[in-house]
Design a protein around this motif. Structure first.
Motif, short mmCIF file in Angstrom:
data_model
loop_
_atom_site.label_atom_id
_atom_site.label_comp_id
_atom_site.label_asym_id
_atom_site.label_seq_id
_atom_site.Cartn_x
_atom_site.Cartn_y
_atom_site.Cartn_z
N GLY A 28 0.81 -1.08 0.01
CA GLY A 28 0.04 -0.15 0.15
C GLY A 28 1.03 1.23 -0.02
O GLY A 28 0.26 2.27 0.04
N ASN A 187 -2.51 5.10 -5.78
CA ASN A 187 -2.19 4.41 -4.65
C ASN A 187 -3.03 4.71 -3.50
O ASN A 187 -3.39 3.65 -2.74
CB ASN A 187 -0.84 5.17 -4.26
CG ASN A 187 -0.31 4.70 -2.69
OD1 ASN A 187 -0.30 5.55 -2.02
ND2 ASN A 187 0.14 3.71 -2.75
N GLN A 188 -3.44 5.76 -3.25
CA GLN A 188 -4.43 6.42 -2.09
C GLN A 188 -5.75 5.57 -2.37
O GLN A 188 -6.39 5.02 -1.44
CB GLN A 188 -4.84 7.92 -2.18
CG GLN A 188 -3.29 8.38 -1.77
CD GLN A 188 -3.69 10.06 -1.75
OE1 GLN A 188 -4.47 10.64 -2.67
NE2 GLN A 188 -2.75 10.69 -0.81
N ARG A 191 -5.44 1.46 -3.54
CA ARG A 191 -4.27 0.78 -2.55
C ARG A 191 -3.17 0.00 -3.38
O ARG A 191 -2.56 -1.07 -2.84
CB ARG A 191 -4.83 0.02 -1.66
CG ARG A 191 -6.09 0.39 -0.74
CD ARG A 191 -5.52 1.97 0.16
NE ARG A 191 -4.42 1.49 1.13
CZ ARG A 191 -3.57 2.29 1.48
NH1 ARG A 191 -3.57 3.49 1.27
NH2 ARG A 191 -2.68 1.76 2.39
#
Length: 262
Positions: A28, A187-188, A191
């Motif tokens: 993550g 990414n946020q 994940r």
């Protein structure tokens, strides 16, 4: 998620490129791998994705583990199915296929049709410019659009880890900022874990959770982005903002600092 432990890579049975390389990529997170040309960054990614054999290279020592399982020596297509996808330096899109066809090829290892449809729409949400050009041949896209397409194709594989090699290479600064902002969003929101190889240290550290600096096939420094930016050696060697940046390997004596933990 990913761990390289004392990895050694040799090309053509004689050229030692990676020399006891060790690093970790937590699930993550975005981890930046920084360094000058020839430091061994791209070789590191190819060792992870199983592509060394295309250039007569091999891992001759050490272990590469993905989610606790050794993967060095496994075929590249098996590594993709395990959840690792590399976006190559120079973008490498299928120029004679349309944008839409390029995106569809990214999901070739998957059989979940509902998930494929969802992710197909998802990539157009992140890259609306590609939706406008979905019927256009990829070879006619700009460099920035091709980089967006390469990342979109990776996302269609629904990877756990994306290896992103020099995404800023040859692109205008505004486009680079846009692409890095999208990588941060992915990414946020998804994940997705990233191992990001870059020469632009300032930009990479602006989105990374942790950073490693390579010189001559070895890690010479690592830490969280704030501490790396504050480090006087990093400022002098990598964040000087000009072509007069020096190299750690030119120092006669260099004592590596203790690893920083975030």
């Amino acid at each position: 998620m990913l761990a390289l432990k004392n990895v050694e890579v040799i090309y053509d049975d004689v050229i030692l490129v990676l020399k006891g390389l060790s690093l970790e990529v937590p699930e993550g997170k975005i981890v930046a791998l920084l360094g000058s040309n020839g430091a061994g960054k791209s070789t590191t990614l190819k060792a992870i994705s199983g592509l060394l054999h295309t250039e007569e290279g091999e891992v001759t020592d050490g272990v590469i583990e993905f989610q606790g399982e050794k993967i060095n020596g496994i075929a590249p297509e098996v590594i993709v199915k395990k959840g690792i996808f590399q976006v190559m330096e120079g973008r490498r899109v299928f120029e004679d296929l349309t944008v839409e066809e390029n995106i569809i090829t990214g999901g070739y290892t998957r059989s979940d049709r509902a998930g494929l449809r969802r992710d197909h729409e998802m990539v157009y949400t992140y890259f609306p410019r590609l939706k406008e050009r979905r019927t256009k041949l990829a070879g006619y896209l700009s460099g920035g659009e091709q980089q967006m397409l390469a990342i979109s194709r990776a996302l269609m594989a629904r990877p756990k880890l994306i290896l992103l090699d020099e995404p800023s290479l040859g692109l205008a600064p505004l486009l680079v900022q846009e692409i890095f902002g999208i990588v941060k969003r992915i990414n946020q929101e998804e994940r997705t874990t990233f191992l990001l190889v870059e020469q632009n240290a300032n930009l990479a550290l602006s989105i990374a959770h942790y950073g490693y600096i390579m010189e001559n096939g070895r890690i010479v420094l690592d830490g969280d982005p704030e501490k790396l930016r504050a480090n006087e050696d990093v400022k002098e060697f990598y964040l000087g903002g000009g072509g007069d940046q020096k190299s750690y390997k030119n120092l006669k004596f260099y004592k590596r600092r203790k690893r920083w933990l975030s």
